[in-house]
Structures are given as structure tokens and as C-alpha cells.
Scaffold this motif. Structure first.
Motif, PDB file in Angstrom:
ATOM      1  N   GLU A 210     -15.033   7.939  -8.376  1.00 51.65           N
ATOM      2  CA  GLU A 210     -14.135   6.915  -7.875  1.00 51.65           C
ATOM      3  C   GLU A 210     -12.710   7.133  -8.382  1.00 51.65           C
ATOM      4  O   GLU A 210     -12.488   7.425  -9.559  1.00 51.65           O
ATOM      5  CB  GLU A 210     -14.646   5.542  -8.298  1.00 51.65           C
ATOM      6  CG  GLU A 210     -13.657   4.413  -8.160  1.00 51.65           C
ATOM      7  CD  GLU A 210     -13.215   4.145  -6.730  1.00 51.65           C
ATOM      8  OE1 GLU A 210     -12.106   3.635  -6.553  1.00 51.65           O
ATOM      9  OE2 GLU A 210     -13.979   4.448  -5.796  1.00 51.65           O
ATOM     10  N   CYS A 211     -11.731   6.966  -7.471  1.00 49.67           N
ATOM     11  CA  CYS A 211     -10.329   7.119  -7.850  1.00 49.67           C
ATOM     12  C   CYS A 211      -9.458   6.519  -6.756  1.00 49.67           C
ATOM     13  O   CYS A 211      -9.934   6.180  -5.670  1.00 49.67           O
ATOM     14  CB  CYS A 211      -9.966   8.592  -8.072  1.00 49.67           C
ATOM     15  SG  CYS A 211     -10.116   9.636  -6.583  1.00 49.67           S
ATOM     16  N   GLY A 212      -8.171   6.358  -7.049  1.00 48.54           N
ATOM     17  CA  GLY A 212      -7.188   6.019  -6.034  1.00 48.54           C
ATOM     18  C   GLY A 212      -7.112   4.574  -5.616  1.00 48.54           C
ATOM     19  O   GLY A 212      -6.554   4.268  -4.564  1.00 48.54           O
ATOM     20  N   MET A 213      -7.648   3.638  -6.426  1.00 52.98           N
ATOM     21  CA  MET A 213      -7.601   2.226  -6.060  1.00 52.98           C
ATOM     22  C   MET A 213      -6.231   1.631  -6.383  1.00 52.98           C
ATOM     23  O   MET A 213      -5.614   1.969  -7.401  1.00 52.98           O
ATOM     24  CB  MET A 213      -8.683   1.446  -6.798  1.00 52.98           C
ATOM     25  CG  MET A 213      -8.842   0.006  -6.340  1.00 52.98           C
ATOM     26  SD  MET A 213      -9.542  -0.125  -4.682  1.00 52.98           S
ATOM     27  CE  MET A 213     -11.203   0.518  -4.983  1.00 52.98           C
ATOM     28  N   HIS A 214      -5.776   0.729  -5.501  1.00 53.72           N
ATOM     29  CA  HIS A 214      -4.510   0.012  -5.699  1.00 53.72           C
ATOM     30  C   HIS A 214      -4.770  -1.473  -5.494  1.00 53.72           C
ATOM     31  O   HIS A 214      -5.074  -1.911  -4.384  1.00 53.72           O
ATOM     32  CB  HIS A 214      -3.438   0.515  -4.732  1.00 53.72           C
ATOM     33  CG  HIS A 214      -3.146   1.975  -4.853  1.00 53.72           C
ATOM     34  ND1 HIS A 214      -2.298   2.498  -5.788  1.00 53.72           N
ATOM     35  CD2 HIS A 214      -3.628   3.039  -4.150  1.00 53.72           C
ATOM     36  CE1 HIS A 214      -2.238   3.817  -5.667  1.00 53.72           C
ATOM     37  NE2 HIS A 214      -3.047   4.165  -4.672  1.00 53.72           N
ATOM     38  N   MET A 215      -4.612  -2.246  -6.547  1.00 53.14           N
ATOM     39  CA  MET A 215      -4.888  -3.684  -6.503  1.00 53.14           C
ATOM     40  C   MET A 215      -3.645  -4.466  -6.093  1.00 53.14           C
ATOM     41  O   MET A 215      -2.534  -3.945  -6.080  1.00 53.14           O
ATOM     42  CB  MET A 215      -5.361  -4.161  -7.882  1.00 53.14           C
ATOM     43  CG  MET A 215      -6.603  -3.457  -8.416  1.00 53.14           C
ATOM     44  SD  MET A 215      -8.092  -3.788  -7.445  1.00 53.14           S
ATOM     45  CE  MET A 215      -8.237  -5.552  -7.635  1.00 53.14           C
ATOM     46  N   SER A 252      -7.697   1.863  -0.997  1.00 48.05           N
ATOM     47  CA  SER A 252      -7.619   3.271  -1.379  1.00 48.05           C
ATOM     48  C   SER A 252      -7.361   4.072  -0.122  1.00 48.05           C
ATOM     49  O   SER A 252      -7.807   3.704   0.968  1.00 48.05           O
ATOM     50  CB  SER A 252      -8.906   3.749  -2.067  1.00 48.05           C
ATOM     51  OG  SER A 252     -10.004   3.713  -1.180  1.00 48.05           O
ATOM     52  N   CYS A 253      -6.607   5.151  -0.260  1.00 53.17           N
ATOM     53  CA  CYS A 253      -6.266   6.016   0.873  1.00 53.17           C
ATOM     54  C   CYS A 253      -6.524   7.450   0.428  1.00 53.17           C
ATOM     55  O   CYS A 253      -5.707   8.045  -0.288  1.00 53.17           O
ATOM     56  CB  CYS A 253      -4.803   5.798   1.274  1.00 53.17           C
ATOM     57  SG  CYS A 253      -4.349   6.512   2.873  1.00 53.17           S
ATOM     58  N   LEU A 254      -7.663   7.985   0.820  1.00 55.22           N
ATOM     59  CA  LEU A 254      -8.161   9.262   0.331  1.00 55.22           C
ATOM     60  C   LEU A 254      -8.597  10.158   1.494  1.00 55.22           C
ATOM     61  O   LEU A 254      -8.783   9.678   2.613  1.00 55.22           O
ATOM     62  CB  LEU A 254      -9.361   9.029  -0.599  1.00 55.22           C
ATOM     63  CG  LEU A 254      -9.121   8.174  -1.843  1.00 55.22           C
ATOM     64  CD1 LEU A 254     -10.457   7.786  -2.477  1.00 55.22           C
ATOM     65  CD2 LEU A 254      -8.254   8.916  -2.850  1.00 55.22           C
ATOM     66  N   PRO A 255      -8.818  11.441   1.233  1.00 53.23           N
ATOM     67  CA  PRO A 255      -9.332  12.307   2.299  1.00 53.23           C
ATOM     68  C   PRO A 255     -10.857  12.344   2.349  1.00 53.23           C
ATOM     69  O   PRO A 255     -11.421  13.099   3.138  1.00 53.23           O
ATOM     70  CB  PRO A 255      -8.765  13.682   1.909  1.00 53.23           C
ATOM     71  CG  PRO A 255      -8.684  13.624   0.422  1.00 53.23           C
ATOM     72  CD  PRO A 255      -8.360  12.202   0.065  1.00 53.23           C
ATOM     73  N   TYR A 256     -11.527  11.538   1.502  1.00 54.98           N
ATOM     74  CA  TYR A 256     -12.982  11.582   1.406  1.00 54.98           C
ATOM     75  C   TYR A 256     -13.591  10.189   1.425  1.00 54.98           C
ATOM     76  O   TYR A 256     -12.978   9.223   0.977  1.00 54.98           O
ATOM     77  CB  TYR A 256     -13.416  12.292   0.111  1.00 54.98           C
ATOM     78  CG  TYR A 256     -12.850  13.671  -0.056  1.00 54.98           C
ATOM     79  CD1 TYR A 256     -13.125  14.675   0.872  1.00 54.98           C
ATOM     80  CD2 TYR A 256     -12.025  13.977  -1.140  1.00 54.98           C
ATOM     81  CE1 TYR A 256     -12.599  15.950   0.723  1.00 54.98           C
ATOM     82  CE2 TYR A 256     -11.497  15.243  -1.302  1.00 54.98           C
ATOM     83  CZ  TYR A 256     -11.784  16.229  -0.362  1.00 54.98           C
ATOM     84  OH  TYR A 256     -11.251  17.481  -0.504  1.00 54.98           O
ATOM     85  N   VAL A 277      -9.255   8.425   4.952  1.00 59.03           N
ATOM     86  CA  VAL A 277     -10.202   7.334   4.743  1.00 59.03           C
ATOM     87  C   VAL A 277      -9.442   6.193   4.072  1.00 59.03           C
ATOM     88  O   VAL A 277      -9.207   6.198   2.864  1.00 59.03           O
ATOM     89  CB  VAL A 277     -11.397   7.778   3.876  1.00 59.03           C
ATOM     90  CG1 VAL A 277     -12.392   6.621   3.711  1.00 59.03           C
ATOM     91  CG2 VAL A 277     -12.086   8.993   4.500  1.00 59.03           C
ATOM     92  N   LEU A 278      -9.022   5.229   4.895  1.00 61.73           N
ATOM     93  CA  LEU A 278      -8.312   4.050   4.392  1.00 61.73           C
ATOM     94  C   LEU A 278      -9.323   2.915   4.291  1.00 61.73           C
ATOM     95  O   LEU A 278      -9.886   2.482   5.298  1.00 61.73           O
ATOM     96  CB  LEU A 278      -7.174   3.654   5.336  1.00 61.73           C
ATOM     97  CG  LEU A 278      -6.444   2.356   4.981  1.00 61.73           C
ATOM     98  CD1 LEU A 278      -5.674   2.498   3.673  1.00 61.73           C
ATOM     99  CD2 LEU A 278      -5.501   1.940   6.108  1.00 61.73           C
ATOM    100  N   THR A 279      -9.554   2.436   3.076  1.00 66.67           N
ATOM    101  CA  THR A 279     -10.473   1.330   2.865  1.00 66.67           C
ATOM    102  C   THR A 279      -9.707   0.135   2.333  1.00 66.67           C
ATOM    103  O   THR A 279      -8.984   0.243   1.339  1.00 66.67           O
ATOM    104  CB  THR A 279     -11.592   1.709   1.883  1.00 66.67           C
ATOM    105  OG1 THR A 279     -12.206   2.931   2.307  1.00 66.67           O
ATOM    106  CG2 THR A 279     -12.652   0.621   1.827  1.00 66.67           C
TER     107      THR A 279
END
Length: 315
Positions: A210-215, A252-256, A277-279
Motif C-alpha cells: 500500500e502507498c500513495g494515499m492522500h487524506m 490514491s492515483c496509481l498505475p496499479y 487507477v484513481l480510487t
């Protein structure tokens, strides 16, 4: 000339098209979700958005056994399926307009507002449901509501969100919220502001996780420069913005996807980036970090599976 004061509706055999000036949305009953989101001629969806019920586990999750206790949410993230669809036009529920019911409509139907609700059932024990409602108003604003129904006996959730997979990789994204990577129990160092992120960075942990979270985010704008449409002559950058609806969200905005991160035991096992992958999250479990050998996340940073959760955002 396009009608800019009303939504144009197209009742297909298994779809509902909603369009207006510079936008077109396609809701698919058979696929169970929003199948196409086109703004200014650019497609923003590679697959239908689905409830996000898993975030990739961390060293701390594995150390305290959370991965095992809540493993059924990984299956739910992958295999929850749509079991009911409801359509409302101008505030009035209508029979699901699939063939032959849709034959009563013309090719020039209009409305001020349309709401489509997809109900997803999880393959958990016990089962629960998640409702995702898309409300479209004239002008094209899309308000999304996600409602999770808690059930006694379900384990703690890793996360609750909606995952939008885009056809190509983003070149950058901008957002207004807290600086850097933040989680519910890792927000103290984040500074409020507007930030720019080039590409789709993935934290280079030895073991991908897990990585890349923005609160505490007010809005996020994703920029892409490529489409999958070979007939598209326009190679200018184009953007899509997600905004808060009353309450800030996490993203999160990731390529996976979480499953791709989960499946890789080393960085070189990650696939070549192809998608964005924008969640958008309404809630997410903390990551802990007191130690990596057994200490659980503090209670206030956990996400109860037996409680109801609801959040909204705007596209």
C-alpha cells in the motif's frame, strides 16, 4: 445545436445514455455500472467503477495478522457483483427501461435530473450490500454516493471507496489537501495546500505494498495525454476533476490496482504501467507502524465492518 438546459436521454436495450453539451455518460445494466464517461470527446473509463474494499497490505498489516483476519475483503474487492439496478428520472422511479419496456420511449427524451443506483452484493460470510448511486444534472455534474451496509460478523474493512480505472496512464495530477503521503494515523506532518505530482509514483518498497494515499482532499485533477482511440487527432492534454461533496475525501492515483501490488513480491514483478487507477475513498484503515511484529492499528483508525458507512463526491 446541443440542448444545454436539459439532459438528453437514450433508452437502449440494456443501457441508458445521458448526454449534454460536452459530455456523454453510458450506464450499463448488464455490466452493472457506469460503462462510459466521456468529457470533451475523451473517454475516462477502461472498466466500470467498482466498490473498493481492499488496499494492498503493508508490512505492519502482515505483522499484526490483519491480512488473515480480513482476507475475505480481498475476494469481495475482486468478485462483488451487481444484483439490482434502479433508475429515477426527475425524482420519479421508473421501471427498469430494458427491452421491451424501452420501446415506449422516443429518441428525443429529456430530463433535468437522472439517478441510477447499482446495488452490489459481496461474496462474504455473512453477505452485505453496497449501493453506488450516480446522480446527473443538466450541465453534466455527476454526484456519486456510496452506501455500505454493516452486518454483524463481518471483519474490519481495509478501506471503502470507489475505484475508477482509466484507459491510459496519467502524466500528472494536482490536488488540494495535505502534502505528501498521508493516512488516518499519519496526518500530523501533512500541510494543507495545493500540490502537483508528476507521473504516477509508486513508493519503491522492497516488497510492493500500500502507498500513495492522500487524506483530507478537497479536489483532485488528473491529466492524461493519450487515449486508446486511434482515430483521435487531438494530442493535447486533457483533464478530469473530482471534488468533495460537503466532506473531504481520500484518494490514491496509481498505475496499479491493490491486487497487482499484492501479487508482486519484488519491484521487478510489477507489470508495465498501462492504466491510471484513481480510487476515491470515504474511509480507510490506518497503517500503524508502532512496530511490524504484532502491534495493531489504534482503535480510532480502524474501519468497522459491522457499521454503516456513506460518502459522496462529485465529478
Amino acid at each position: 445545436m446541443a440542448n444545454t438546459t436539459k439532459l438528453n436521454l437514450i433508452f437502449g436495450d440494456v443501457t441508458l445514455g445521458v448526454s449534454g453539451d460536452r459530455f456523454h455518460y453510458l450506464f450499463a445494466y448488464d455490466r452493472g455500472g457506469l460503462e462510459s464517461l466521456v468529457r470533451d470527446g475523451k473517454e475516462w473509463l477502461y472498466r466500470i467503477p467498482v466498490p473498493a474494499l481492499w488496499r494492498a497490505t503493508t508490512d505492519n498489516d502482515r505483522g499484526n495478522g490483519f491480512s488473515r483476519r480480513s482476507a475475505m475483503w480481498l475476494g469481495a474487492d475482486l468478485f462483488s457483483h451487481c444484483t439490482h439496478v434502479a433508475v429515477a428520472v426527475d425524482g420519479h422511479a421508473i421501471p427498469l427501461p430494458i427491452a421491451p419496456e424501452n420501446n415506449r420511449y422516443t429518441d428525443h427524451e429529456t430530463a433535468d435530473e437522472v439517478a441510477v443506483t447499482f446495488t452490489y452484493t459481496t461474496p462474504t460470510v455473512p453477505v452485505t450490500t453496497i449501493e453506488v448511486t450516480y446522480q446527473v444534472v443538466a450541465g453534466g455534474k455527476l454526484t456519486v454516493t456510496v452506501q455500505y451496509h454493516g452486518v454483524d460478523g463481518l471483519p474490519e474493512l481495509p478501506a471503502l471507496g470507489l475505484r475508477l480505472v482509466m484507459p491510459t496512464t496519467a502524466s500528472e495530477f494536482d490536488y488540494q489537501g495535505l502534502s505528501g503521503e498521508t493516512y488516518p494515523d499519519r496526518m500530523a506532518g501533512g500541510q494543507p495546500g495545493t500540490y502537483h505530482v508528476a507521473g504516477l509514483p509508486v513508493t519503491p518498497y522492497l516488497v510492493p505494498q500500500e502507498c500513495g494515499m492522500h487524506m483530507a482532499t478537497d479536489w483532485v485533477t488528473v491529466t492524461r495525454e493519450q487515449t486508446l482511440n486511434n482515430a483521435d487527432p487531438d494530442h493535447q492534454a486533457f483533464q478530469l476533476t473530482v471534488r468533495k461533496h460537503e466532506q473531504p475525501f481520500a484518494f490514491s492515483c496509481l498505475p496499479y490496482t491493490p491486487e497487482e501490488l499484492e501479487n508482486a513480491t519484488h519491484q521487478e514483478e510489477l507489470p508495465v504501467p498501462r492504466r491510471t487507477v484513481l480510487t476515491i475513498y470515504g474511509a480507510v484503515r490506518g497503517v500503524g507502524g508502532i512496530d511490524s511484529w504484532g502491534a495493531d492499528v489504534e482503535p480510532q483508525y480502524r474501519l468497522a465492518g459491522d457499521a454503516d458507512h456513506r460518502f459522496q463526491f462529485e465529478i
